[in-house]
Design a protein around this motif. Structure first.
Motif, PDB file in Angstrom:
ATOM      1  N   ARG A 105       0.863  -1.175   0.000  1.00 47.62           N
ATOM      2  CA  ARG A 105       0.000   0.000   0.000  1.00 47.62           C
ATOM      3  C   ARG A 105       0.901   1.226   0.000  1.00 47.62           C
ATOM      4  NH1 ARG A 105      -3.286   3.116  -1.175  1.00 47.62           N
ATOM      5  NH2 ARG A 105      -4.874   4.139   0.092  1.00 47.62           N
ATOM      6  N   TRP A 161       3.744  -0.875   3.866  1.00 44.39           N
ATOM      7  CA  TRP A 161       2.775   0.225   3.860  1.00 44.39           C
ATOM      8  C   TRP A 161       3.560   1.526   3.922  1.00 44.39           C
ATOM      9  CZ3 TRP A 161       1.333   4.431   6.676  1.00 44.39           C
ATOM     10  CH2 TRP A 161      -0.004   4.886   6.560  1.00 44.39           C
ATOM     11  N   ARG A 167       3.441   5.811   3.451  1.00 42.32           N
ATOM     12  CA  ARG A 167       2.675   7.033   3.255  1.00 42.32           C
ATOM     13  C   ARG A 167       3.564   8.239   3.519  1.00 42.32           C
ATOM     14  NH1 ARG A 167      -2.542   8.146   6.801  1.00 42.32           N
ATOM     15  NH2 ARG A 167      -1.012   8.945   8.271  1.00 42.32           N
ATOM     16  N   ARG A 203       6.577  -0.395   7.704  1.00 40.68           N
ATOM     17  CA  ARG A 203       5.633   0.719   7.626  1.00 40.68           C
ATOM     18  C   ARG A 203       6.421   2.007   7.719  1.00 40.68           C
ATOM     19  NH1 ARG A 203      -0.150   1.438   9.296  1.00 40.68           N
ATOM     20  NH2 ARG A 203      -0.451   3.652   9.632  1.00 40.68           N
ATOM     21  N   GLU A 256       6.070   6.295   7.388  1.00 36.57           N
ATOM     22  CA  GLU A 256       5.139   7.407   7.284  1.00 36.57           C
ATOM     23  C   GLU A 256       5.741   8.666   7.878  1.00 36.57           C
ATOM     24  OE1 GLU A 256       1.579   7.126   9.853  1.00 36.57           O
ATOM     25  OE2 GLU A 256       2.485   5.343  10.708  1.00 36.57           O
ATOM     26  N   TYR A 288       9.114  -0.291  11.655  1.00 38.76           N
ATOM     27  CA  TYR A 288       8.223   0.866  11.556  1.00 38.76           C
ATOM     28  C   TYR A 288       9.057   2.144  11.622  1.00 38.76           C
ATOM     29  CZ  TYR A 288       4.798   4.318  13.221  1.00 38.76           C
ATOM     30  OH  TYR A 288       4.023   5.437  13.387  1.00 38.76           O
ATOM     31  N   ARG A 331      -1.710  -2.013  11.725  1.00 39.52           N
ATOM     32  CA  ARG A 331      -0.509  -2.457  12.435  1.00 39.52           C
ATOM     33  C   ARG A 331      -0.747  -2.281  13.929  1.00 39.52           C
ATOM     34  NH1 ARG A 331       5.124  -2.575  10.361  1.00 39.52           N
ATOM     35  NH2 ARG A 331       6.462  -2.548  12.188  1.00 39.52           N
ATOM     36  N   GLN A 337       1.250  -2.963  17.370  1.00 44.60           N
ATOM     37  CA  GLN A 337       2.555  -3.384  17.854  1.00 44.60           C
ATOM     38  C   GLN A 337       2.850  -2.819  19.228  1.00 44.60           C
ATOM     39  OE1 GLN A 337       5.059  -1.469  14.740  1.00 44.60           O
ATOM     40  NE2 GLN A 337       6.075  -0.488  16.467  1.00 44.60           N
ATOM     41  N   GLU A 390      -5.326   0.587   7.746  1.00 42.02           N
ATOM     42  CA  GLU A 390      -4.099   1.375   7.554  1.00 42.02           C
ATOM     43  C   GLU A 390      -3.612   2.161   8.755  1.00 42.02           C
ATOM     44  OE1 GLU A 390      -3.746   3.300   3.784  1.00 42.02           O
ATOM     45  OE2 GLU A 390      -5.254   2.017   2.863  1.00 42.02           O
ATOM     46  N   ILE A 391      -4.235   2.008   9.921  1.00 42.04           N
ATOM     47  CA  ILE A 391      -3.739   2.794  11.055  1.00 42.04           C
ATOM     48  C   ILE A 391      -2.783   1.949  11.900  1.00 42.04           C
ATOM     49  CG2 ILE A 391      -5.821   4.217  11.074  1.00 42.04           C
ATOM     50  CD1 ILE A 391      -6.557   2.861  13.718  1.00 42.04           C
ATOM     51  N   VAL A 392      -2.036   2.633  12.751  1.00 44.15           N
ATOM     52  CA  VAL A 392      -1.068   1.937  13.593  1.00 44.15           C
ATOM     53  C   VAL A 392      -1.390   2.196  15.063  1.00 44.15           C
ATOM     54  CG1 VAL A 392       0.612   3.806  13.205  1.00 44.15           C
ATOM     55  CG2 VAL A 392       1.379   1.662  14.178  1.00 44.15           C
ATOM     56  N   ARG A 436       0.245   1.624  18.644  1.00 47.08           N
ATOM     57  CA  ARG A 436       1.575   1.307  19.166  1.00 47.08           C
ATOM     58  C   ARG A 436       1.592   1.492  20.681  1.00 47.08           C
ATOM     59  NH1 ARG A 436       5.828   4.630  19.286  1.00 47.08           N
ATOM     60  NH2 ARG A 436       4.815   6.225  18.049  1.00 47.08           N
ATOM     61  N   SER A 460      -4.561   6.538  14.163  1.00 46.33           N
ATOM     62  CA  SER A 460      -3.401   5.968  14.841  1.00 46.33           C
ATOM     63  C   SER A 460      -3.263   6.535  16.253  1.00 46.33           C
ATOM     64  CB  SER A 460      -2.142   6.270  14.038  1.00 46.33           C
ATOM     65  OG  SER A 460      -2.224   5.639  12.777  1.00 46.33           O
ATOM     66  N   HIS A 512      -0.640   6.056  19.985  1.00 47.06           N
ATOM     67  CA  HIS A 512       0.508   5.380  20.587  1.00 47.06           C
ATOM     68  C   HIS A 512       0.664   5.789  22.046  1.00 47.06           C
ATOM     69  CE1 HIS A 512       3.265   8.870  20.551  1.00 47.06           C
ATOM     70  NE2 HIS A 512       2.568   9.230  19.499  1.00 47.06           N
TER      71      HIS A 512
END
Lengths: 360, 437
Positions: free
Chosen positions: A285, A302, A304, A319, A321, A337, B384, B386, B413-415, B417, B430, B432
């Protein structure tokens, strides 16, 4: 006709990309940045192009030879021994710029737009004054130098640097055309064209302005590079939609070099540029990013808002970004990441970078 | 022929708070680690002691909580009797035992094990029992060595060369010993005599009063509350009746206090089961898949109608996969992953160091690492989840795993954390290092 492109220094704002290539050669939408300008100038009938630089990398010389042949132009390096500001380089290149009475263009090498040089030249010749500068509208003029015209006229009245109260929303777009006579105003010493020369010309009603239609962006740093890229792709979608990629896995405006390979189950776009010989695995992506030549992106990653420079590899399930910029030959291991990482060339990244940082 | 009982101290709903957000949906003793409830590992190890005939759970959860679990273990081990004894109030770790002394002593067992529920251990109960029989004491503590700087978080033991405990102190301020109590004990029935003394002692304690008769320090409290460690074992140290059995090099032990400690516990049990699969134990869900015999996975390890879809994905052992989980061939799972029943893992998903609980769906190209994903959660495409790796018995609280409670949703598509997410939350952007309420 003639033109001078203000290239300037090492392009430190666009590091780590410019640690590998001089800024004019860094690709923007699969073409070296300066080529966008050379192409547009040659289309407008320019035969002599001066690159005002304060260093002279051999790699540039070789590239420019190629372009001289390709576009039938003469490209001359005008090397400053000390930085001469934005006006000094014009004096230094006076021999070429004043060799005939035709006006000459001056442009800032960081600027990307539709470059309407024909229109600019016509407009300039029609009003007969010494110079014309292109202006573009911005939302927050308080951050820039604003150009104020005389009522109902294109004649510039004055310049207001970072206005605290609203005086107008047009700013200098860094693209000019001048009659050679203008060169008499500039001495061969460090001089600012914006602060010293333009106000004097305006005082004599010798400076007009012309609205730049369409997009304009100073792409001198990574965040703006990505914004400029998105604007460029939007413009391309209107002018030459056939150049954009079309496939079920594409979302929005995406430019893909025909030599790139894309795997199964990917979703790419909007606003993505993929360079020559890039190999993208399955289930990848990518959004709002630029992938330069010879990059390998492995399965399920991924990406972005990132720029991935030449010969880099991105591991599986990685990933990236937050305006991450990977220099030449950077290797991101599987599952890593990276958020806002600026990675210098030839580094291997095996642990997460969760907050923006520079990896030396 | 001697015979033994075992008591597992399961606690109650008010004590597992550090196991939130997971304990909001399931009592901690039943939380699955390496595919089995925490206390199932205790039971699987206890039944390897031939003389075990009865295993009692003692705690103050509602009765119904353990019904299904007890039925399952009873079916697996018909020769052992399983029962749950409910305290109607929290009586302390010793108080519960003392309260149920008649139940524990019925049938006149020669010895009985007492094991805390919130530990993960290799449980060498046979060696432990042999050792206990070999000395003249009436109680043996299972002990283990820990890092010197971590020791003061536990009950610390000092012992003679012969294993006699000469000093016992719970969570000392300064360093006393790096030998600590594992929360596993073996007692002779006469231990109840010690308990009786302790209870009587406590009843005789009067509150400290000021000159006007106002209570300054309430010491009497509820005399039925007896703490096994402080009130029973500590006074026994130096009497010559208390011994310690120290775990060997190849044993493992850790506490499972917080939710994220379920992750290192999962790793330890998976490695343990990987090395020594349970012999003769044919429950279909108790398989640890071994990639070295990849081609054998369906035939050897899955006992019931295994979906053929599970065959070809890339597997890094040790991994536990429930036979009803569906895993796409392009996924990569392991090491240290437990996947629960009815989990659906789609194309190109990567999971490592994680527990994925029942009914969770993970969409294409996402990644889960150092995390626990609660029951019936949904993770979107290219998402994701993690965290930071968690070490066994780790004191450092600055680095966290991600734990998603039951029925959480993570958008495409979000992370996520290092977050603790309470049940039923929908995460649309997202985050964290946060607790998401």
């Amino acid at each position: 006709m003639k033109a001078l492109i203000l290239v300037g220094g090492f392009g430190t704002r666009l590091r780590p990309l410019t640690l590998t290539l001089p800024k004019p050669l860094v690709e923007f939408a699969n073409k070296p940045m300066i080529l966008h300008q050379i192409e547009a100038l040659s289309k407008a009938g320019v035969k002599d192009i001066v690159l005002a630089v304060n260093y002279r990398p051999e790699v540039m010389v070789n590239f420019m030879k190629k372009y001289e042949e390709e576009f039938g132009v003469t490209i001359t390096f005008s090397v400053e021994n000390e930085p001469l500001g934005t006006a000094g380089p014009l004096a230094l290149a006076k021999d070429i710029l004043a060799k005939d009475d035709d006006p000459f263009f001056v442009l800032n090498s960081d600027v990307i737009c539709d470059f309407p040089f024909d229109y600019l030249a016509k407009f300039h010749k029609a009003h007969g004054a010494e110079g014309t500068i292109m202006v573009t509208k911005v939302e927050e003029p308080s951050k820039y130098g604003v150009v104020v015209c005389k009522p109902n006229s294109s004649i510039i009245d004055r310049f207001v640097e970072k206005p605290q109260i609203f005086v107008g929303n047009r700013i200098n777009a860094g693209i000019y055309i001048f009659n050679p006579s203008m060169l008499d105003r500039i001495e061969l010493r460090p001089t600012s064209i914006e602060k010293e020369i333009f106000p004097a010309m305006a005082a004599e009603d010798q400076l007009h302005c012309l609205d730049l239609e369409g997009f304009w962006m100073d792409v001198g740093q990574p965040k703006d590079y990505l914004t400029g890229m998105s604007l460029y792709l939007t413009s391309l979608a209107k002018k030459s939609p056939e150049k954009l990629a079309k496939a079920p896995y594409i979302v929005g405006n995406v430019l893909i070099d025909p030599s790139a390979k894309i795997g199964e189950g990917c979703k790419i776009g909007p606003n993505v540029v993929i360079g020559p010989n890039v190999v993208i695995g399955d289930g990848v992506r990518i959004v709002r990013s630029s992938i330069l030549e010879d990059v390998k992106i492995r399965d399920h990653s991924w990406i972005r808002e990132s720029i991935i420079a030449w010969h880099s590899t991105i591991g599986k399930w990685a990933r990236l970004e937050g305006v991450s910029v990977l220099g030449d030959d950077v290797h991101v291991m599987d599952e890593v990441y990276i958020n806002g990482g600026s990675i210098l060339p030839h580094k291997s990244i095996s642990s997460n970078i969760t907050e923006p940082k520079i990896v030396m | 022929m001697s015979w033994t009982k075992a008591i597992i101290l399961v606690g109650g709903p008010s004590v597992g708070t550090r196991f939130r957000p997971l304990s909001l949906s399931l009592p901690k003793p039943l939380f699955p680690i390496a595919g089995e409830p925490i206390i199932r590992h205790h039971i699987d190890a206890l039944v390897k002691v031939d003389s075990i005939r009865e295993i009692l759970l003692v705690g103050f959860f509602e009765n119904e909580i353990f019904n299904r679990f007890l039925t399952e273990v009873q079916l697996s081990y018909p020769h052992v009797t399983f029962r749950y004894l409910r305290e109607y109030q929290s009586l302390g770790t010793g108080g519960g035992l003392y309260h149920f002394r008649d139940e524990i002593l019925s049938g006149n067992p020669d010895y009985f094990f007492v094991v805390h529920a919130d530990i993960a251990c290799s449980f060498p109960f046979n060696e432990f029992l042999q050792y206990h029989k070999s000395h003249k004491g009436s109680a043996t503590i299972m002990g283990t060595k820990v890092n010197k700087e971590d020791a003061n978080r536990y009950g610390c033991l000092v012992s003679s060369e012969t294993g006699v405990v000469t000093h016992y102190v719970e969570k000392p301020q300064s360093f006393v010993s790096d030998l600590i109590s594992c929360g596993v004990y073996l007692f002779d029935p006469c231990i109840f005599e010690e308990m009786r003394k302790s209870v009587l002692d406590r009843r005789s304690i009067r509150d400290e009063e000021d000159e006007y008769g106002n209570v300054i320090y309430k010491l009497s409290g509820n005399a039925d509350v007896v703490r096994l460690e402080q009130d029973i074992l500590r006074p026994m140290a130096s009497t010559g009746k208390l011994f310690v059995y120290t775990l060997k090099e190849n044993d493992f032990w850790m506490q499972i206090k917080t939710a994220e400690q379920a992750l290192p516990a999962n790793n330890l049990y998976l490695h343990h089961l990987h090395k020594q699969p349970k012999p003769g134990h044919t429950r279909s869900s108790s398989c640890v898949v071994d990639a070295s015999q990849n081609s054998n996975i369906p035939s050897v390890n899955y006992q019931i109608n295994t979906p053929s879809r599970n065959q070809n994905f890339e597997l890094v052992p040790p991994v536990y996969i429930h036979p009803t989980a569906l895993i796409h061939p392009t996924a990569k799972i392991g090491p240290n992953v437990s996947v629960g029943p009815r989990v659906i893992i789609e194309r190109g998903v990567r999971i490592k160091n994680a527990i994925i609980l029942d009914g969770t769906e993970i969409k294409n190209d996402s990644l889960v690492m150092n995390s626990i994903v609660g029951w019936d959660s949904k993770l979107g495409s290219w998402s994701r989840v993690q965290g930071e790796p968690v070490m066994p018995n780790q004191a450092d609280k600055s680095k966290n795993a991600s734990i998603l409670g039951k029925e959480c949703k993570v958008a495409d598509e979000i992370v996520i954390r290092s977050c603790l997410v309470l049940p039923h939350k929908e995460l649309k952007s997202s985050v964290h290092d946060e607790v998401v309420m």
